[in-house]
Design an enzyme around this catalytic site. Structure first.
Site, short mmCIF file in Angstrom:
data_model
loop_
_atom_site.label_atom_id
_atom_site.label_comp_id
_atom_site.label_asym_id
_atom_site.label_seq_id
_atom_site.Cartn_x
_atom_site.Cartn_y
_atom_site.Cartn_z
N LYS A 1 -8.10 -9.54 2.86
CA LYS A 1 -8.39 -8.79 1.63
C LYS A 1 -8.37 -9.67 0.39
CE LYS A 1 -6.75 -4.08 2.60
NZ LYS A 1 -5.81 -3.06 2.11
N HIS B 1 3.14 4.18 -4.88
CA HIS B 1 3.93 3.61 -3.76
C HIS B 1 5.41 3.98 -3.90
CE1 HIS B 1 0.67 0.27 -3.80
NE2 HIS B 1 0.50 0.92 -2.67
N ARG C 1 -3.97 9.96 -0.05
CA ARG C 1 -4.41 10.40 -1.38
C ARG C 1 -5.56 11.39 -1.26
NH1 ARG C 1 -4.69 4.30 -3.09
NH2 ARG C 1 -5.06 4.34 -0.87
N SER D 1 -3.86 0.31 -6.21
CA SER D 1 -3.60 -1.02 -6.78
C SER D 1 -4.89 -1.64 -7.31
CB SER D 1 -2.98 -1.94 -5.73
OG SER D 1 -1.75 -1.43 -5.29
P1 ADP Z 1 -3.14 -0.88 2.46
O1 ADP Z 1 -3.72 -2.24 2.31
O2 ADP Z 1 -2.39 -0.68 3.73
O3 ADP Z 1 -4.06 0.26 2.14
P2 ADP Z 1 -1.77 -0.24 0.03
O4 ADP Z 1 -0.76 -1.04 -0.68
O5 ADP Z 1 -3.06 0.00 -0.69
O6 ADP Z 1 -1.98 -0.92 1.39
O7 ADP Z 1 -1.16 1.17 0.41
C1 ADP Z 1 -0.03 1.28 1.25
C2 ADP Z 1 0.15 2.74 1.63
O8 ADP Z 1 0.45 3.49 0.45
C3 ADP Z 1 -1.09 3.40 2.22
O9 ADP Z 1 -0.65 4.36 3.16
C4 ADP Z 1 -1.73 4.08 1.05
O10 ADP Z 1 -2.50 5.19 1.45
C5 ADP Z 1 -0.50 4.51 0.27
N1 ADP Z 1 -0.75 4.66 -1.15
C6 ADP Z 1 -1.31 3.76 -2.00
N2 ADP Z 1 -1.37 4.25 -3.26
C7 ADP Z 1 -0.83 5.50 -3.19
C8 ADP Z 1 -0.63 6.54 -4.16
N3 ADP Z 1 -1.02 6.41 -5.42
N4 ADP Z 1 -0.04 7.68 -3.74
C9 ADP Z 1 0.32 7.82 -2.45
N5 ADP Z 1 0.14 6.90 -1.49
C10 ADP Z 1 -0.42 5.75 -1.86
#
Ligand code: ADP
Length: 162
Positions: free
Chosen positions: A42, A18, A91, A129
């Site tokens: 979630k 992130h 990803r 996460s």
């Molecule tokens: P959501 O519940 O919207 O998926 P996340 O916190 O999991 O929320 O992810 C927020 C954004 O960050 C999403 O666009 C996700 O694809 C991106 N993201 C999460 N982890 C990574 C990572 N390791 N590298 C790049 N983008 C990421």
């Protein structure tokens, strides 16, 4: 490019993946608003206050980043922030289908707001996460993927939930 971008997500907790997306978005936009979805459906591990607090801690010294909660429609939040752009990270192919659907829906609801995708840095392409939480729960080393203070809080909360 200038303007305000919203980077929405659950951030349960914020990972280096992130952080990388956010820092790269800042090279393209003047200001990034990190929108923390309450994502109650979630059933997040960290509550909204904890997730906001961790993001604020990580980006503390950056005046070009703000961290805000939201619970309604993403496009309403983006409009409230005065954003022209929504940033999402990609990803793997598995992210693609859902993200394109989401972007299409958001475009139909708010044609003036564009969605921009940044591909994950190779070293964080497999970091999520939920996976980080699961590995940490099983006592695996996730220090490479988390800010040290986030790692401390995750370890502490996992201990408390045993
Ligand atoms: P959501 O519940 O919207 O998926 P996340 O916190 O999991 O929320 O992810 C927020 C954004 O960050 C999403 O666009 C996700 O694809 C991106 N993201 C999460 N982890 C990574 C990572 N390791 N590298 C790049 N983008 C990421």
């Amino acid at each position: 490019m200038t303007g305000i971008a919203v980077y929405p997500g659950t951030f349960d907790p914020v990972t280096r993946g992130h952080i990388d997306i956010c820092e790269r978005a800042l090279q393209m936009f003047d200001h990034v608003v990190i929108g923390v979805a309450d994502s109650l459906a979630k059933e997040p591990f960290f509550n909204i206050e904890e997730r906001l607090d961790m993001l604020r801690l990580v980006f503390d010294d950056n005046e070009h980043i703000s961290v805000k909660p939201f619970s309604g429609l993403l496009i309403d939040f983006a409009r409230d922030c005065g954003a022209d752009v929504i940033v999402r990270g990609l990803r793997a192919i598995s992210d693609f289908e859902y993200e394109v659907q989401l972007a299409g829906m958001n475009r139909s609801l708010a044609p003036e707001i564009e969605t921009v995708f940044l591909t994950a840095a190779q070293r964080y392409a497999f970091v999520s996460s939920s996976l980080v939480r699961e590995i940490a729960r099983l006592n695996g080393d996730v220090s490479e993927f988390l800010h040290p203070e986030i790692l401390r809080r995750l370890t502490e909360k996992l201990e408390a939930s045993k």
